[in-house]
Write an enzyme that holds these catalytic residues in place. Structure first.
Site, PDB file in Angstrom:
ATOM      1  CG  HIS A  91      -2.177  -0.724   1.097  1.00 13.57           C
ATOM      2  ND1 HIS A  91      -3.101  -0.451   0.103  1.00 13.57           N
ATOM      3  CD2 HIS A  91      -2.696  -1.749   1.834  1.00 13.57           C
ATOM      4  CE1 HIS A  91      -4.127  -1.277   0.238  1.00 13.57           C
ATOM      5  NE2 HIS A  91      -3.906  -2.075   1.274  1.00 13.57           N
TER       6      HIS A  91
ATOM      7  CG  ASP B 118       7.259  12.301   0.745  1.00 16.03           C
ATOM      8  OD1 ASP B 118       7.254  12.764   1.907  1.00 16.03           O
ATOM      9  OD2 ASP B 118       6.608  12.826  -0.181  1.00 16.03           O
ATOM     10  CG  ASP B 119       9.467  14.985   3.921  1.00 13.28           C
ATOM     11  OD1 ASP B 119       9.466  15.049   2.673  1.00 13.28           O
ATOM     12  OD2 ASP B 119       8.784  15.734   4.638  1.00 13.28           O
TER      13      ASP B 119
ATOM     14  CB  CYS C 260      -1.830   4.049  -4.292  1.00  8.57           C
ATOM     15  SG  CYS C 260      -2.905   2.663  -4.733  1.00  8.57           S
TER      16      CYS C 260
ATOM     17  CG  ASP D 160      10.402  14.037  -1.288  1.00 11.27           C
ATOM     18  OD1 ASP D 160       9.398  14.028  -2.028  1.00 11.27           O
ATOM     19  OD2 ASP D 160      10.343  14.270  -0.070  1.00 11.27           O
TER      20      ASP D 160
END
Length: 347
Positions: A158, A189-190, A213, A220
């Site tokens: 996921h 993401d960071d 998804c 990044d």
């Protein structure tokens, strides 16, 4: 055959992932039916602690192949089906089998591999894909990397979004969902960027595939593939800088299953993709592995274009993305091991 492969792994022998990737698997429902929706912002990852936790961790050699002299090849594979939960999927562990089979058949000489899956009898499995394990093994992947080394990362599970904490210009952060995300939270993401790139030296080659998804910019990275006239247009493709301040020293390329605002689909029977596998699996993983297996001299640009075209022909709306740490010369022949040629016209 599954039980035989498991017995071989338990006995310390090497698994035949090529054979395993071609085995029948159970059909599934699409990922789209089980999309997670917006998640609460998770706690931030302590990157220093992750690297301390990575000390002493080891992978295993998944197969024997001609080595790259003086270079180490490491790989991290993550597949999560969320068994027994309301978020259950069916094809993600199969995606890992398919990727392993592809890399084995292509002869990538992996010295150490870590496999985090929630399928108990998966051959060569390292551990469960919990948040803590994913974080520490991300640190393991890049820890002690030196110029010339080759790294590979594959995630199937996921992907979702959470509201940004306000430390970027984006309204939402993209994130991945560990098997215990409902208890321990997602990974944004960071933090993925910091874990994989904050200590990555120059001249290390890293390839990443995210089949989930909302994965378009999940690493990044500063440069992305664009094509004038739209994502599926026939205009001249080129790399474009989309971020400042996120520069990465190593040569990193990511292919994601879809754009940030899109979802990634599953297929019930991957035999329709002609990759040799059957059963459930991610549409993007099937297309990418098909391109890698059947086209020996694709350029970076063609790899993405052909993957997009294959998905479109089969009726999928998702548009895979290519992003990188540098402005890749898109005409360069794709390689899992060689450093990039850079398009110097892109600043």
């Amino acid at each position: 055959m599954c039980s035989l492969i498991t017995q071989l792994c338990d006995a310390g022998q090497l698994a035949d992932y090529v054979g395993l990737g071609w085995l029948n698997a159970v059909s599934s429902q699409p990922y789209l039916v089980q999309a997670l929706g917006l998640q609460p912002p998770p706690r931030r990852v302590d990157v220093d602690a992750a690297f301390r936790d990575a000390e002493g961790l080891h992978g295993h050699q998944p197969w024997v192949a001609t080595p790259l002299p003086g270079r180490t090849v490491r790989a991290l594979f993550i597949g999560i089906n969320y068994y027994g939960t309301s978020a259950a999927l069916s094809g993600c562990c199969n995606d890992v089998k398919q990727m392993l089979a592809t890399l084995q058949k292509k002869g990538l000489p992996i010295n150490e591999a870590v496999i985090l899956v929630d399928e108990d009898n998966f051959p060569g499995r390292t551990d469960q894909p919990t948040r803590d394990n994913i974080v520490r093994y991300m640190a393991w992947l890049v820890k002690d990397a030196k110029p010339g080394d080759v790294l590979f990362f594959h995630y199937s599970g996921h992907g979702t979004q959470c509201k940004s904490r306000g430390d970027s210009d984006e309204k939402y952060d993209q994130c991945i969902a560990p098997v215990d995300f409902q208890k321990s939270g997602c990974i944004v993401d960071d933090d993925i960027h910091k874990l994989l790139f904050s200590r990555l030296p120059e001249k290390v080659r890293l390839t990443a595939v995210f089949d989930c998804c909302h994965s378009g910019s999940i690493m990044d990275l500063p440069f992305t593939y664009v094509c004038s006239g739209g994502e599926q247009a026939s205009g001249t493709p080129h790399m474009k800088r989309i971020r400042e301040g996120n520069d990465v020293l190593g040569d990193v390329m990511m292919i994601s299953g879809c754009a940030d605002e899109q979802t990634s689909a599953d297929v019930k029977n991957t035999a329709t993709f002609g990759t040799g596998s059957t059963g459930a699996g991610g549409a993007a993983t099937q297309c990418i592995t098909c391109m890698l297996m059947n086209n020996q001299s694709l350029s970076y640009g063609k790899l993405l274009i052909e993957t997009r075209d294959m998905l479109k022909r089969k009726g999928f709306k998702q548009v895979p993305q290519l992003s990188a740490s540098k402005a890749i010369d898109l005409d360069q022949t794709f390689s899992l091991t060689e450093m990039f040629s850079v398009d110097r016209s892109v600043q």
